[in-house]
Design a protein around this motif. Sequence first.
Motif, PDB file in Angstrom:
ATOM      1  N   GLY A 277     -13.588   0.607   5.094  1.00 51.52           N
ATOM      2  CA  GLY A 277     -14.087   1.828   4.476  1.00 51.52           C
ATOM      3  C   GLY A 277     -12.945   2.580   3.844  1.00 51.52           C
ATOM      4  O   GLY A 277     -11.957   2.888   4.508  1.00 51.52           O
ATOM      5  N   LEU A 278     -13.043   2.883   2.556  1.00 52.52           N
ATOM      6  CA  LEU A 278     -11.974   3.571   1.854  1.00 52.52           C
ATOM      7  C   LEU A 278     -12.144   5.086   1.984  1.00 52.52           C
ATOM      8  O   LEU A 278     -13.220   5.618   1.700  1.00 52.52           O
ATOM      9  CB  LEU A 278     -11.981   3.191   0.369  1.00 52.52           C
ATOM     10  N   LEU A 279     -11.095   5.752   2.390  1.00 51.24           N
ATOM     11  CA  LEU A 279     -11.086   7.210   2.464  1.00 51.24           C
ATOM     12  C   LEU A 279     -10.442   7.724   1.171  1.00 51.24           C
ATOM     13  O   LEU A 279      -9.222   7.734   1.033  1.00 51.24           O
ATOM     14  CB  LEU A 279     -10.314   7.668   3.695  1.00 51.24           C
ATOM     15  N   LEU A 280     -11.275   8.125   0.225  1.00 50.77           N
ATOM     16  CA  LEU A 280     -10.808   8.442  -1.113  1.00 50.77           C
ATOM     17  C   LEU A 280     -10.652   9.941  -1.361  1.00 50.77           C
ATOM     18  O   LEU A 280     -10.378  10.353  -2.494  1.00 50.77           O
ATOM     19  CB  LEU A 280     -11.775   7.849  -2.142  1.00 50.77           C
ATOM     20  N   GLN A 281     -10.830  10.764  -0.338  1.00 47.36           N
ATOM     21  CA  GLN A 281     -10.740  12.208  -0.499  1.00 47.36           C
ATOM     22  C   GLN A 281      -9.421  12.601  -1.164  1.00 47.36           C
ATOM     23  O   GLN A 281      -8.331  12.319  -0.661  1.00 47.36           O
ATOM     24  CB  GLN A 281     -10.837  12.891   0.865  1.00 47.36           C
ATOM     25  N   GLY A 282      -9.519  13.247  -2.340  1.00 49.06           N
ATOM     26  CA  GLY A 282      -8.339  13.732  -3.032  1.00 49.06           C
ATOM     27  C   GLY A 282      -7.518  12.668  -3.722  1.00 49.06           C
ATOM     28  O   GLY A 282      -6.469  12.982  -4.297  1.00 49.06           O
ATOM     29  N   ARG A 283      -7.957  11.419  -3.703  1.00 48.82           N
ATOM     30  CA  ARG A 283      -7.182  10.332  -4.297  1.00 48.82           C
ATOM     31  C   ARG A 283      -7.755   9.942  -5.673  1.00 48.82           C
ATOM     32  O   ARG A 283      -8.956   9.999  -5.896  1.00 48.82           O
ATOM     33  CB  ARG A 283      -7.165   9.129  -3.364  1.00 48.82           C
ATOM     34  N   LYS A 284      -6.856   9.536  -6.553  1.00 55.94           N
ATOM     35  CA  LYS A 284      -7.246   9.200  -7.915  1.00 55.94           C
ATOM     36  C   LYS A 284      -7.986   7.872  -7.966  1.00 55.94           C
ATOM     37  O   LYS A 284      -7.503   6.855  -7.461  1.00 55.94           O
ATOM     38  CB  LYS A 284      -6.008   9.131  -8.820  1.00 55.94           C
TER      39      LYS A 284
END
Length: 421
Positions: A277-284
């Motif tokens: 599961g990718l935690l993409l919060q705040g990531r481009k």
Amino acid sequence: MTQSHVPAPADPAAVPASPPPLVIAGHGTRVNAGAEAAFALVEKVRGLLPGVRVEAGFVELTPPTIDRALDAVLESAPAAVVVPLMIGTGGHVRDDIPEAIESSKSRYTDATVVYTRHLGSPAPMIAAVHARIAAARDEWAADDTDVLMVGRGCSVTEANADHVRLSRVIFETGGYHQVLSAFIQVARPSVPEILHQYYASGSRRIVVMPHFLFTGRLDEWVHGHVEAFRAAHPDADVRIAEVIGPCDELAQVVAQRYKEGALRARTSAGSPAYLTGLLLQGRKVVVVGGGCVARRRVPKLLDAGARVEVIAPELHRSLQTLADSGALTWHAREFTPSDLDGAWYAMAVTDSAETNAAVAQAAEQRHTFCVRADKAGEGSAWTPATGETSGVTVAAITSHDPLRARRIRNRFLEVVNEEEL
């Protein structure tokens, strides 16, 4: 290994710790230069696939045979990938190579052997053909040049039709005056027939493109036909292009076919993808393409808190609304590799195979995982079929079967809902 040798059975639950070996399945030839070119290609492919054992086998004439080459790699590996070194889908692709694979599997009954699709005419192969034609026409302008594409010819109608289709692609992408098809054996029209047709129409500048991988008897026959025509028509300038040869473009296509097959070359059940599961919060996150696929994917990325940048000349109206609200950043232009600088994740979801390939390549260079919507096996990540219910997100991912993944996802959702009853 002798015919009577019985190999030790592989552990059916084992997953190869190293990449599966590759067997390149070629035609074979009596012409030494052709055989040398085939082995030169093997060396190029080895350079593109570090850590992968790469061997060659042949249908006939050139040793070793395909089944013996496959035997040699299966002695020490539980799985292998076989890539047919064939442009079209003729009898060798449909019958001879599968028979050789079955022969080897009869001795290595627990082995997994993945047989990939034939080479076809992807963009690198088209580029190689144009380069050979350009070298042959030299000072002639493209629009003043007639091209004769020579195919092998076989009894399989679909294979012959693919060659005719290729001629149309070469015509539309090369700017030549005319491009016609001929065959060197079995099928018509023949090379002399099209040369005479060109001459009768007033053509005097003709490039003959032998659309073969390597030199051999077929290439020699083409030269013989052209020499006879030149002798009878001294006022016509007919030039012969080189065969494709063991070039970088061909090696790239073989390596890509291997990568597609390696995803499936496993001795355990399940998808070759590693689920996380990718935690993409705040990531481009960069999405290249602004159409219907992007319309489905972008909202989920935004829900995950990603900083989404969309690269596309035009946007689907629902994405336009998100862009207007400031939920995403829209760059109204074509993709450039620098768009992926600093990106954690990328999606190539355009209608252009060339653009999607460029995105995947730029992502690979930057160690950025990339989903390629048109050709999943050529990306570095896959998008699962997901669903949410009762505070749970479920996902299913398969080996290139999205319909099955969606069915399984729906069953997962039913199970979760049943637990709530």
